[in-house]
Design a protein around this motif. Structure first.
Motif, PDB file in Angstrom:
ATOM      1  N   VAL A 103       0.877  -1.172   0.000  1.00  0.00           N
ATOM      2  CA  VAL A 103       0.000   0.000   0.000  1.00  0.00           C
ATOM      3  C   VAL A 103       0.912   1.219   0.000  1.00  0.00           C
ATOM      4  O   VAL A 103       1.791   1.335   0.849  1.00  0.00           O
ATOM      5  CB  VAL A 103      -0.883   0.042   1.271  1.00  0.00           C
ATOM      6  CG1 VAL A 103      -1.711   1.329   1.292  1.00  0.00           C
ATOM      7  CG2 VAL A 103      -1.774  -1.171   1.349  1.00  0.00           C
ATOM      8  N   LEU A 104       0.718   2.135  -0.946  1.00  0.00           N
ATOM      9  CA  LEU A 104       1.635   3.272  -1.034  1.00  0.00           C
ATOM     10  C   LEU A 104       0.898   4.605  -1.137  1.00  0.00           C
ATOM     11  O   LEU A 104      -0.312   4.647  -1.375  1.00  0.00           O
ATOM     12  CB  LEU A 104       2.576   3.083  -2.230  1.00  0.00           C
ATOM     13  CG  LEU A 104       3.653   2.000  -2.020  1.00  0.00           C
ATOM     14  CD1 LEU A 104       4.438   1.784  -3.297  1.00  0.00           C
ATOM     15  CD2 LEU A 104       4.602   2.349  -0.876  1.00  0.00           C
ATOM     16  N   ASP A 105       1.671   5.664  -0.956  1.00  0.00           N
ATOM     17  CA  ASP A 105       1.181   7.051  -1.062  1.00  0.00           C
ATOM     18  C   ASP A 105      -0.074   7.282  -0.220  1.00  0.00           C
ATOM     19  O   ASP A 105      -1.140   7.657  -0.728  1.00  0.00           O
ATOM     20  CB  ASP A 105       0.920   7.415  -2.533  1.00  0.00           C
ATOM     21  CG  ASP A 105       2.212   7.597  -3.309  1.00  0.00           C
ATOM     22  OD1 ASP A 105       3.282   7.548  -2.686  1.00  0.00           O
ATOM     23  OD2 ASP A 105       2.151   7.781  -4.533  1.00  0.00           O
ATOM     24  N   GLY A 132      -2.070   5.324   1.180  1.00  0.00           N
ATOM     25  CA  GLY A 132      -3.218   4.464   0.905  1.00  0.00           C
ATOM     26  C   GLY A 132      -3.904   4.753  -0.405  1.00  0.00           C
ATOM     27  O   GLY A 132      -5.054   4.368  -0.620  1.00  0.00           O
TER      28      GLY A 132
END
Lengths: 582, 105
Positions: free
Chosen positions: B7-9, B11
């Motif tokens: 999961v990035l940035d 969410g």
């Protein structure tokens, strides 16, 4: 267990990222190994580069951190030239054109469509002119904010600009503070108007008087743990500390180190210091700071001036810094409205000319996304006001223009749920043409944020709009939640979310109906914020009353499913390839 | 062969092997009585909270809101795609999704 981001940061982070960034720029975007892209894009943020959303692969948003929003003479021209030369991509914005600069709610500047191969040349030009993207994003000290006219404002209690400059020089590129659990937002304010908006920052220094050795001394009270993001808004908590200007750096460094050592590195959603203050309480923060992070006795809090705050309070003078104001040296600063903070590159260059001709060439940025021309002598004011560019960037705009703040939105942002900047421009124009505020109300703040990250600071506006979805005639459409009555001041208050999921094309009608009711039912001289405060949520929900009007919204579809919402062929399948390395 | 899931940035999206595969702002139909009282929740995906796998199925927990009833919160594990021969194949966005029953938490 540490997150992936923490593991990447433990391998390479901070200043050393720059060499890798330049190497990738030299060898081309495709030289970033496929299995390292997430890691490098995360690291690039520390140098102010944020990979744009899907559909825009290989293009970056570049954020330039301008401490306290200060652009020294000549620097605005540099920003305009860089925007004109490099911030051009495959998409054209129907309102703002091909190249523009965004002034942000944290007094920074954002450019879009930046290609990796151009980064070294841009950095060279920025740094040759005293500007930097260092730590503009990422997990460290972000751009320090405050009253943008610090040092010039006739109303200030203490000049915060030397303090801010010192903090910036001390904590940018400082290895001890370059890798924090999460972003670290600091506000330092010396004026009595509250325009530094300290309450919504991780760390706030606010002007306060303290008797020290029998003398009344001006310094700063300290608050910790404010912020608006993720449906978890917090006001910074008073930790009962007053600090002299000379000791600000020690206390700020102590609190930054306290956060570095105690913040949650296993859950990024719980990492901001506001959650640590929730857990510990202000008293323990103070005790830990005293015992472990500073080597002198902390003073207790001094006498603050919060009762005098007016900025973004919804009533009284100086809700913003638009218009002509006295400087302490006898000249003036002139605040100009930049609708949603976006200014075309040509206009940036023209404004740089105007600032040089009528002022010192210096320009400053406010947290309401506006621009301020400083150092204008009395006898130059009339000629400045006659400049054509001030017809568009006005010192006396409509309340709906001057009150509009918007984040980046789905045009570029991965997190946003709806289109924002162009929509807010359409809203402001429609409201200006169709809605009358009571004669004595000359400010009305409407903030539009595309999601709960709250980059447009929606919780502290008269009308708060936040991206959502709904169905209309069975079809999914972009929608907004509506909150009312937020604002700062002596008694800060977050907006109450009273109406959910209003289709975006019915929002102007909803605001018009709301203002009609306010105008008809307000008490004599009552502010909108006070009007909201004396009604319950159900009553306010009824006042909002969404309605279709002749306002037309061309962006009701899922703008996130486009590669660029304004492209003729906007489908993700038509997204341009990552830019070639030329 | 391992698959990297993240999961990035804040969410904003789910990364599968360093490619952005699943993003926020979609509407998902959820067949569950654990999120809200609707027969079929109409969920706006606002934030990804966590990502994991169950066999070959990639699953996420999402913060979102049912636009039919207004209930908001974090969901159980919802399937978003499968890993087949080392590649990610997303579930059609119009599919009705059934969260996996919690068994060990």
């Amino acid at each position: 267990m540490p997150t992936d981001v923490e593991n990447w940061k433990s391998e390479v982070y901070g200043s050393e990222i720059r060499d890798h960034l330049f190497e990738f720029a030299e060898r081309g975007f495709d030289s970033i190994p496929d299995d390292e892209r997430d890691a490098w894009f995360e690291r690039f943020k520390w140098w102010g580069l944020y990979h744009q959303r899907n559909g825009q692969e290989g293009y970056f948003m570049m954020r330039i951190g301008t401490p306290n929003g200060v652009l020294e003479p000549g620097q605005l021209r540099v920003v305009g030239e860089i925007a004109d030369e490099y911030a051009r991509g495959p998409g054209t914005n129907p309102i703002f054109g091909d190249a523009y600069a965004d002034f942000t709610t944290r007094q920074s500047i954002q450019l879009h469509w930046i290609e990796l191969s151009d980064v070294p040349a841009i950095f060279e030009k920025l740094e040759a002119n005293g500007l930097s993207t260092q730590q503009a994003c990422g997990d460290s000290w972000r751009n320090i904010v405050g009253n943008p006219v610090a040092g010039k404002d006739a109303q200030e209690v203490i000049d915060a600009w030397p303090v801010i400059r010192d903090l910036n020089e001390t904590f940018k590129g400082n290895d001890d503070h370059s890798n924090l659990p999460r972003k670290w937002k600091v506000s330092v304010t010396g004026s009595a108007d509250g325009s530094g908006q300290g309450d919504i920052n991780d760390l706030a220094f606010e002007p306060a008087y303290k008797e020290v050795d029998g003398e009344d001394v001006v310094g700063f009270n300290v608050r910790v743990g404010g912020g608006l993001s993720r449906n978890e808004p917090r006001l910074a908590r008073d930790i009962d500390v007053w600090v002299s200007p000379e000791r600000v750096s020690d206390v700020a460094g102590g609190l930054s180190a306290l956060f570095r050592d105690n913040g949650d590195r296993e859950d990024r959603y719980n990492a901001r210091i506001k959650f640590l203050v929730d857990e510990w309480g202000a008293e323990r923060v103070r005790e830990t700071l005293q015992e472990e992070y500073v080597d002198f006795d902390l003073h207790t809090a001094g006498r603050d001036v919060r009762e005098e705050y007016t900025y973004n309070t919804g009533a009284g003078e100086r809700n913003d810094l638009i218009g002509i104001h006295d400087q302490k040296d006898g000249t003036n600063f002139v605040g100009l409205n930049v609708l949603v903070g976006r200014m075309g590159a040509e206009d940036v260059l023209e404004l740089a000319d105007v600032a040089e001709e009528y002022g010192s060439g210096e320009v400053r940025l406010s947290q309401r996304q506006n621009v301020i021309v400083t150092d204008v002598p009395d006898d130059a004011i009339d000629d400045l006001l006659d400049e054509p560019i001030l017809e568009h960037y006005s010192p006396s705009p409509s309340p709906f223009m001057r009150g509009s703040v918007a984040c980046t939105g789905t045009e570029y942002c991965s997190l946003s749920i709806v289109e924002t900047k162009n929509r807010q421009v359409r809203y402001a124009r429609w409201l200006k043409e169709n809605v009358e505020l009571p004669d004595d109300v000359d400010q009305f703040h409407i903030h539009l944020s595309g999601c709960t990250a709250s980059c447009a600071q929606p919780q502290i506006a008269d009308v708060s709009l936040r991206g959502m979805k709904t169905r209309k005639d069975g079809e999914p459409v972009e929608a907004l939640d509506v909150g009312l009555g937020g604002g700062l001041g002596a008694e800060p208050q977050f907006a109450r979310w009273v109406t959910q999921r209003v289709p975006a094309d019915e929002v102007p009608g909803a605001i018009a109906n709301l203002i009609d009711t306010f105008a008809a039912e307000r008490e004599e001289g009552e502010s909108f914020r006070a009007f909201v405060a004396r009604h319950d949520d159900d009553e306010l929900d009824a006042f909002v009353d969404p309605e279709e009007t002749d306002y037309d919204d061309p962006m009701m579809h899922n703008t996130k499913r486009t590669w660029y919402p304004y492209a003729e062929d906007d489908s993700l399948d038509s997204a341009p390839p990552a830019p070639a390395d030329d | 062969m391992t698959t990297r899931l993240r999961v990035l940035d804040d969410g904003a999206w789910i990364s599968v092997d360093d490619h952005r595969e699943v993003r926020v702002s979609e509407l998902w139909r959820l067949d569950t009585d654990e999120f809200c009282g609707c027969d079929l929740a109409d969920l706006v995906v606002e934030n990804f909270q966590t990502v994991g796998v169950d066999g070959s199925t990639v699953e996420v927990r999402v913060y979102g809101q049912c636009i039919a009833c207004g209930a908001s919160g974090t969901t159980g594990w919802i399937p978003v795609g499968r890993i087949r021969d080392g590649s990610f194949a997303a579930i059609d966005r119009s599919a009705i999704r059934r969260p996996r029953p919690e068994t060990n938490q």
